[in-house]
Motif scaffolding. Structure first.
Motif, PDB file in Angstrom:
ATOM      1  N   GLU A 169      11.308   6.371   3.218  1.00  0.00           N
ATOM      2  CA  GLU A 169      10.097   5.905   3.911  1.00  0.00           C
ATOM      3  C   GLU A 169      10.410   4.703   4.817  1.00  0.00           C
ATOM      4  N   ARG A 200       2.638   1.764  -3.373  1.00  0.00           N
ATOM      5  CA  ARG A 200       1.657   2.213  -4.368  1.00  0.00           C
ATOM      6  C   ARG A 200       1.445   3.722  -4.259  1.00  0.00           C
ATOM      7  N   GLU A 201       1.365   4.172  -3.000  1.00  0.00           N
ATOM      8  CA  GLU A 201       1.166   5.600  -2.732  1.00  0.00           C
ATOM      9  C   GLU A 201       2.357   6.410  -3.275  1.00  0.00           C
ATOM     10  N   ILE A 202       3.583   5.884  -3.006  1.00  0.00           N
ATOM     11  CA  ILE A 202       4.796   6.586  -3.462  1.00  0.00           C
ATOM     12  C   ILE A 202       4.872   6.574  -4.990  1.00  0.00           C
ATOM     13  N   ALA A 209       0.831  -1.210   0.000  1.00  0.00           N
ATOM     14  CA  ALA A 209       0.000   0.000   0.000  1.00  0.00           C
ATOM     15  C   ALA A 209       0.866   1.261   0.000  1.00  0.00           C
ATOM     16  N   LYS A 210       1.890   1.231   0.833  1.00  0.00           N
ATOM     17  CA  LYS A 210       2.777   2.395   0.961  1.00  0.00           C
ATOM     18  C   LYS A 210       3.515   2.667  -0.362  1.00  0.00           C
ATOM     19  N   GLU A 227       2.477   6.540  -7.176  1.00  0.00           N
ATOM     20  CA  GLU A 227       1.391   7.295  -7.817  1.00  0.00           C
ATOM     21  C   GLU A 227       1.876   8.504  -8.648  1.00  0.00           C
TER      22      GLU A 227
END
Ligand SMILES: Cc1ncc(COP(=O)(O)O)c(C=O)c1O
Lengths: 80, 418
Positions: free
Chosen positions: A51, A11-13, A8-9, A15
């Motif tokens: 991160e 994927r966020e980065i 999830a993390k 984007e």
């Protein structure tokens, strides 16, 4: 963090780097599907490193072609 | 970053396609790109022939008398009478070549003399001369950083640095150009007991900007890293004795290795590494790009030696080169060109072009008006910019810089960039 959380993390980065809005699956290739050039790779990797407080050397990057491999590698590294 | 050939400094892997029998198929994209540029009718920027060289600043190129503003001949030593004479003498006394490796039959008196000159120039204990600067980086980096060691380097590093990393077995960790914090974060995460080598350049040749060496070397030392600085584009010019940015930033005593070249300020060909490391000399036996190639011809080391000793007393030339750099920078800025740095930081002034098409058109307009600059284009450039890189020479007169600015104005208006 377990694999789903790491996924999830990342994927966020990913984007903002995913300029063409490619649907990212486990098999998405950074070079062929996302068309990351070497500068994009550096910025993307740097954000992941910050991160998770890890280092992904270029030697390790060379082994990572697909999105799923990256999630696997980061999950393992941040657990160590 | 290097000379703006049509490939990036960081080596790319070109993959073959299953079923291709012609190994050259993987170059099809590059061939098409080059053909596209040529088909648009511009003079080929990578196929210039200098039919006659008149001086460090003038040549006949493709039939036209041309001012040279892209040759890295910073100190204009190529036609220095003492330098030329030393070369002729060595050619007569020692012949045209050594036909051997430095560690076998290829070390002549001249090779020892030029190493002495380098030790004096840098005030360091050891100097080792390679056949090119490319090989100096290749050899030193791949040899000292081994398996389990870490190399931390700037992403805009020269091709020879990247290739040195690729040839060795160390873990390679790049950081954002000139970003002190990004560099520190990476050093902090490396296992404490691992060997670490930080690689920096004094002047980066794409934009002509200087590294914040004072801060960066301090950070590297804090984490116990050894530091290698490539001063290819600063020798003879930056720092009180011309030792480079390491000298002007006052960090030379904390730097473990300086890499340099004879192909720019020194005005010939060859490369070197200087160091105070007590065990440095062992490199001569273990460094493959030093051992497995022939040494420089006697005439080349004689010209280099004479040139380096003259550069030790070059403070007037240095001052004039700075003047040239400031004048060109200000003139181009006043004309409305976009430049790589806000202030002149070195003898390289990079003019940023709107895109490759206009960059190529501008390069052609300049060459037809009698001015040679270096065209650098994606993917060799940072942020995929198209650059016209100008490198000044101490032998450019003030009037010549004026002439250069006139050519830029005329060409820029013709192409519609200003
Ligand atoms: C930063 C840097 N290092 C090394 C080299 C290699 O020098 P040489 O031309 O001697 O191979 C160059 C230039 O070509 C350079 O720009």
């Amino acid at each position: 963090m377990d694999r789903a959380e790491v996924d999830a993390k990342i994927r966020e980065i990913a984007e903002p780097f995913n300029k063409k809005g490619v649907t990212i699956t486990e098999d998405t290739s950074f070079q062929n599907d996302l068309e990351f050039d070497s500068l994009t790779v550096m910025d993307f990797v740097a954000e992941i490193e910050d991160e998770f407080d890890i280092i992904i050397s270029m030697n390790q990057q060379a082994e990572i072609e697909k999105y799923g491999q990256l999630v696997d590698a980061v999950t393992k590294m941040q657990a160590d | 970053m290097s000379e703006g050939i049509s490939q990036p400094d960081q080596p790319q892997t070109l993959e073959g396609h299953a079923g291709d029998k012609d190994l050259f198929s993987k170059f099809d994209d590059i061939i098409a790109m080059r053909q596209g540029l040529l088909d648009s009718g511009v003079e080929d920027p990578f196929n210039l022939v200098m039919e006659k060289v008149l001086s460090p600043t003038r040549a006949i190129c493709n039939g036209r008398e041309t001012i040279l503003l892209g040759t890295y001949n910073y100190m204009g030593m190529t036609f220095d009478p003492d330098v030329v004479e030393a070369g002729k003498q060595a050619l007569a006394d020692f012949g045209s070549g050594t036909t051997g490796s430095r560690v076998l039959n290829g070390t002549y008196q001249g090779h020892k003399d030029v190493e002495e000159a380098l030790k004096d120039f840098y005030d360091m204990d050891h100097a080792m001369v390679f056949s090119t600067g490319y090989q100096a980086n290749l050899g030193i980096i791949s040899t000292i950083a081994g398996k389990g060691d870490y190399i931390v380097l700037d992403i805009d590093s020269h091709a020879s640095i990247w290739d040195g990393c690729a040839m060795g077995n160390a873990e390679v960790v790049p950081f954002k150009h000139n970003d002190i914090e990004a560099m520190e974060k990476r050093l902090r995460r490396i296992p404490e007991d691992a060997g670490k080598l930080v690689i920096l350049e004094g002047v980066y040749s794409m934009l002509g900007d200087v590294a914040p060496l004072k801060e960066m070397v301090a950070v590297a030392k804090k984490y116990g890293a050894m530091v290698l600085v490539d001063e290819a584009h600063s020798m003879g010019f930056i720092g009180e004795h011309g030792r480079g940015v390491v000298e002007s930033a006052d960090v030379i005593d904390d730097v473990d290795f300086i890499i340099g070249t004879f192909s720019k300020s020194v005005g010939t060909v060859g490369g070197f590494c200087v160091s105070n490391h007590p065990k440095f000399d062992i490199m001569r036996l273990v460094c493959r790009p030093y051992v497995f190639t022939a040494s420089l011809p006697p005439s080349v080391v004689a010209t280099a030696c004479t040139s380096i000793r003259k550069l030790m007393h070059g403070s007037n030339k240095r001052a004039h080169l700075w003047e040239n750099s400031k004048n060109l920078h200000k003139g181009l800025k006043d004309l409305g060109f976009q430049l790589g740095t806000d202030e002149p930081q070195s003898a390289i002034i990079a003019v940023i072009m709107p895109d490759l098409q206009q960059g190529a058109a501008m390069w052609e307009a300049l060459i037809k008006n009698g001015l040679y600059v270096n065209l650098a284009r994606p993917p060799a450039t940072p942020a995929n910019m198209t650059l016209l890189r100008c490198s000044l020479c101490a032998e450019h007169s003030e009037e010549e810089v004026g002439e250069i600015l006139e050519i830029f104005e005329k060409s820029g208006k013709a192409v519609g960039i200003i």
